[in-house]
Design a protein around this motif. Structure first.
Motif, PDB file in Angstrom:
ATOM      1  N   SER A  88      51.340  42.557  50.872  1.00 34.99           N
ATOM      2  CA  SER A  88      50.506  42.990  49.732  1.00 34.99           C
ATOM      3  C   SER A  88      49.321  42.061  49.473  1.00 34.99           C
ATOM      4  N   PRO A  89      49.517  40.753  49.354  1.00 30.64           N
ATOM      5  CA  PRO A  89      48.333  39.907  49.123  1.00 30.64           C
ATOM      6  C   PRO A  89      47.376  39.876  50.313  1.00 30.64           C
ATOM      7  N   LEU A  90      47.887  40.146  51.525  1.00 27.63           N
ATOM      8  CA  LEU A  90      46.981  40.198  52.673  1.00 27.63           C
ATOM      9  C   LEU A  90      46.051  41.406  52.588  1.00 27.63           C
ATOM     10  N   GLY A 104      45.229  42.803  49.737  1.00 31.10           N
ATOM     11  CA  GLY A 104      44.311  42.429  48.665  1.00 31.10           C
ATOM     12  C   GLY A 104      43.238  41.460  49.143  1.00 31.10           C
ATOM     13  N   LEU A 105      43.624  40.528  50.019  1.00 31.59           N
ATOM     14  CA  LEU A 105      42.657  39.579  50.569  1.00 31.59           C
ATOM     15  C   LEU A 105      41.618  40.285  51.427  1.00 31.59           C
ATOM     16  N   LEU A 106      42.062  41.297  52.180  1.00 22.33           N
ATOM     17  CA  LEU A 106      41.105  42.068  52.978  1.00 22.33           C
ATOM     18  C   LEU A 106      40.088  42.765  52.070  1.00 22.33           C
ATOM     19  N   GLY A 107      40.592  43.336  50.959  1.00 27.03           N
ATOM     20  CA  GLY A 107      39.670  43.940  49.996  1.00 27.03           C
ATOM     21  C   GLY A 107      38.729  42.917  49.389  1.00 27.03           C
ATOM     22  N   THR A 108      39.225  41.712  49.159  1.00 26.77           N
ATOM     23  CA  THR A 108      38.379  40.638  48.636  1.00 26.77           C
ATOM     24  C   THR A 108      37.264  40.292  49.611  1.00 26.77           C
ATOM     25  N   VAL A 109      37.600  40.173  50.892  1.00 30.27           N
ATOM     26  CA  VAL A 109      36.604  39.845  51.911  1.00 30.27           C
ATOM     27  C   VAL A 109      35.552  40.948  52.010  1.00 30.27           C
ATOM     28  N   VAL A 110      36.000  42.204  51.985  1.00 34.31           N
ATOM     29  CA  VAL A 110      35.045  43.322  52.058  1.00 34.31           C
ATOM     30  C   VAL A 110      34.112  43.305  50.853  1.00 34.31           C
ATOM     31  N   GLY A 111      34.678  43.042  49.654  1.00 37.11           N
ATOM     32  CA  GLY A 111      33.834  42.978  48.462  1.00 37.11           C
ATOM     33  C   GLY A 111      32.817  41.854  48.523  1.00 37.11           C
ATOM     34  N   LEU A 112      33.239  40.695  49.037  1.00 33.23           N
ATOM     35  CA  LEU A 112      32.300  39.576  49.160  1.00 33.23           C
ATOM     36  C   LEU A 112      31.226  39.861  50.205  1.00 33.23           C
ATOM     37  N   ILE A 113      31.612  40.536  51.281  1.00 30.70           N
ATOM     38  CA  ILE A 113      30.615  40.913  52.296  1.00 30.70           C
ATOM     39  C   ILE A 113      29.564  41.837  51.684  1.00 30.70           C
ATOM     40  N   SER A 173      33.317  42.892  41.793  1.00 36.72           N
ATOM     41  CA  SER A 173      34.392  43.637  41.128  1.00 36.72           C
ATOM     42  C   SER A 173      35.435  44.106  42.136  1.00 36.72           C
ATOM     43  N   GLN A 174      34.986  44.613  43.273  1.00 32.92           N
ATOM     44  CA  GLN A 174      35.923  45.044  44.307  1.00 32.92           C
ATOM     45  C   GLN A 174      36.770  43.876  44.794  1.00 32.92           C
ATOM     46  N   ALA A 175      36.160  42.726  44.970  1.00 32.78           N
ATOM     47  CA  ALA A 175      36.895  41.550  45.450  1.00 32.78           C
ATOM     48  C   ALA A 175      37.971  41.132  44.462  1.00 32.78           C
ATOM     49  N   LEU A 176      37.625  41.070  43.182  1.00 33.66           N
ATOM     50  CA  LEU A 176      38.573  40.591  42.175  1.00 33.66           C
ATOM     51  C   LEU A 176      39.702  41.588  41.925  1.00 33.66           C
ATOM     52  N   VAL A 177      39.379  42.864  41.872  1.00 36.96           N
ATOM     53  CA  VAL A 177      40.417  43.873  41.599  1.00 36.96           C
ATOM     54  C   VAL A 177      41.423  43.931  42.742  1.00 36.96           C
ATOM     55  N   ASN A 178      40.956  43.859  43.971  1.00 36.93           N
ATOM     56  CA  ASN A 178      41.888  43.886  45.104  1.00 36.93           C
ATOM     57  C   ASN A 178      42.773  42.650  45.135  1.00 36.93           C
ATOM     58  N   THR A 179      42.214  41.505  44.814  1.00 39.78           N
ATOM     59  CA  THR A 179      43.025  40.291  44.756  1.00 39.78           C
ATOM     60  C   THR A 179      44.115  40.415  43.698  1.00 39.78           C
ATOM     61  N   ALA A 180      43.736  40.878  42.509  1.00 41.98           N
ATOM     62  CA  ALA A 180      44.711  41.031  41.427  1.00 41.98           C
ATOM     63  C   ALA A 180      45.780  42.061  41.777  1.00 41.98           C
ATOM     64  N   ALA A 181      45.387  43.174  42.387  1.00 45.00           N
ATOM     65  CA  ALA A 181      46.353  44.220  42.734  1.00 45.00           C
ATOM     66  C   ALA A 181      47.366  43.713  43.756  1.00 45.00           C
ATOM     67  N   GLY A 182      46.894  42.982  44.767  1.00 47.12           N
ATOM     68  CA  GLY A 182      47.819  42.445  45.758  1.00 47.12           C
ATOM     69  C   GLY A 182      48.809  41.468  45.159  1.00 47.12           C
ATOM     70  N   LEU A 183      48.335  40.609  44.252  1.00 46.28           N
ATOM     71  CA  LEU A 183      49.231  39.632  43.627  1.00 46.28           C
ATOM     72  C   LEU A 183      50.201  40.299  42.656  1.00 46.28           C
ATOM     73  N   LEU A 184      49.773  41.342  41.975  1.00 48.21           N
ATOM     74  CA  LEU A 184      50.659  42.035  41.032  1.00 48.21           C
ATOM     75  C   LEU A 184      51.848  42.684  41.742  1.00 48.21           C
TER      76      LEU A 184
END
Length: 245
Positions: free
Chosen positions: A159-161, A163-172, A195-206
């Motif tokens: 799950s956090p991986l 979310g991390l992928l979503g974070t990387v895509v958002g930062l890109i 926003s995409q980076a932060l939401v994906n990170t939070a979703a993976g950790l949740l």
């Protein structure tokens, strides 16, 4: 009334009005807070990341409910089975014990049943051979229990991986728009990427944090159950081996 008193009565209220105005100017301006809806969060994160995270959360919740029933103490070592097995061994009825072990659903019955079958197939079997057969079956059942709860650990890692992928895509996306010349459009697209980076990170950790917590809980339950299983089966197998000594 004297002129000085009239001037003072006018200047004092004006002074306090000025002080209050300066204080009001120093207070931070709080704009009206906008309530972010769940749909907006999902759109910000991107469906291609939220959908697998949602499926993982459903699987994790299903596993937790299943483990609460499947890993009850009675499903590992049934007290009723142990009492009936001891009565049968006291009477020397190994065949009835083997039949009882077939009919029972707990794990202890499978381990004891393997030892009882080995004794019935060859009554001259030594204690070391019977014990080795039971230990082999016990190790197989223990490995099955540990492997069964490992799915929660897998979800907690995956799950956090995602979310991390979503974070990387958002930062890109955020860094890609920095090269745009249009100021307003650049700020908007930059905000969307962050926003995409932060939401994906939070979703993976949740998803990962509760899954890891439940994994630790069930791991402790399995370890205690395996300890009880070893204690009970060692006693019963010792009584089986005593019949051919």
């Amino acid at each position: 009334m004297r002129p000085s008193l009239k001037v003072s009565s006018i200047l004092i209220p004006v002074y306090f009005v000025g002080v209050l105005s300066s204080w009001a100017a120093e207070l931070p301006f709080k704009p009206e807070e906008k309530i972010v809806t769940l749909r907006e969060l999902i759109n910000a994160a991107g469906w291609y990341f939220i959908l697998p995270l949602f499926l993982l959360s459903v699987v994790a919740m299903t596993l937790v409910i299943f483990y609460l029933f499947a890993l009850r103490p009675g499903r590992i070592v049934s007290k009723e089975y142990v009492l009936r097995a001891k009565r049968l061994l006291a009477g020397g009825d190994i065949a009835a014990l083997e039949m009882l072990s077939r009919e029972s659903n707990d794990i202890a019955s499978k381990v004891v049943g393997s030892a009882a079958r080995a004794y019935l197939e060859n009554p001259a079997t030594t204690h070391a051979v019977i014990r080795e057969i039971a230990e082999s079956e016990g190790a197989r059942q223990s490995t099955h229990l540990i492997g069964m709860i490992s799915y929660l650990n897998d979800i907690a890692v995956i799950s956090p991986l995602i979310g991390l992928l979503g974070t990387v895509v958002g930062l890109i996306r955020s860094f890609a728009v920095l090269s745009t010349d249009v100021g307003s459009a650049r700020a908007l697209m930059l905000a969307e990427g962050v926003s995409q980076a932060l939401v994906n990170t939070a979703a993976g950790l949740l998803i990962a944090i509760p899954a890891m917590g439940f994994y630790a809980f069930f791991r402790g339950r399995v370890q205690r159950a395996i300890s009880d299983l070893e204690s009970v089966t060692t006693e019963l197998i010792g009584r089986i081996s005593a019949k051919n000594s």
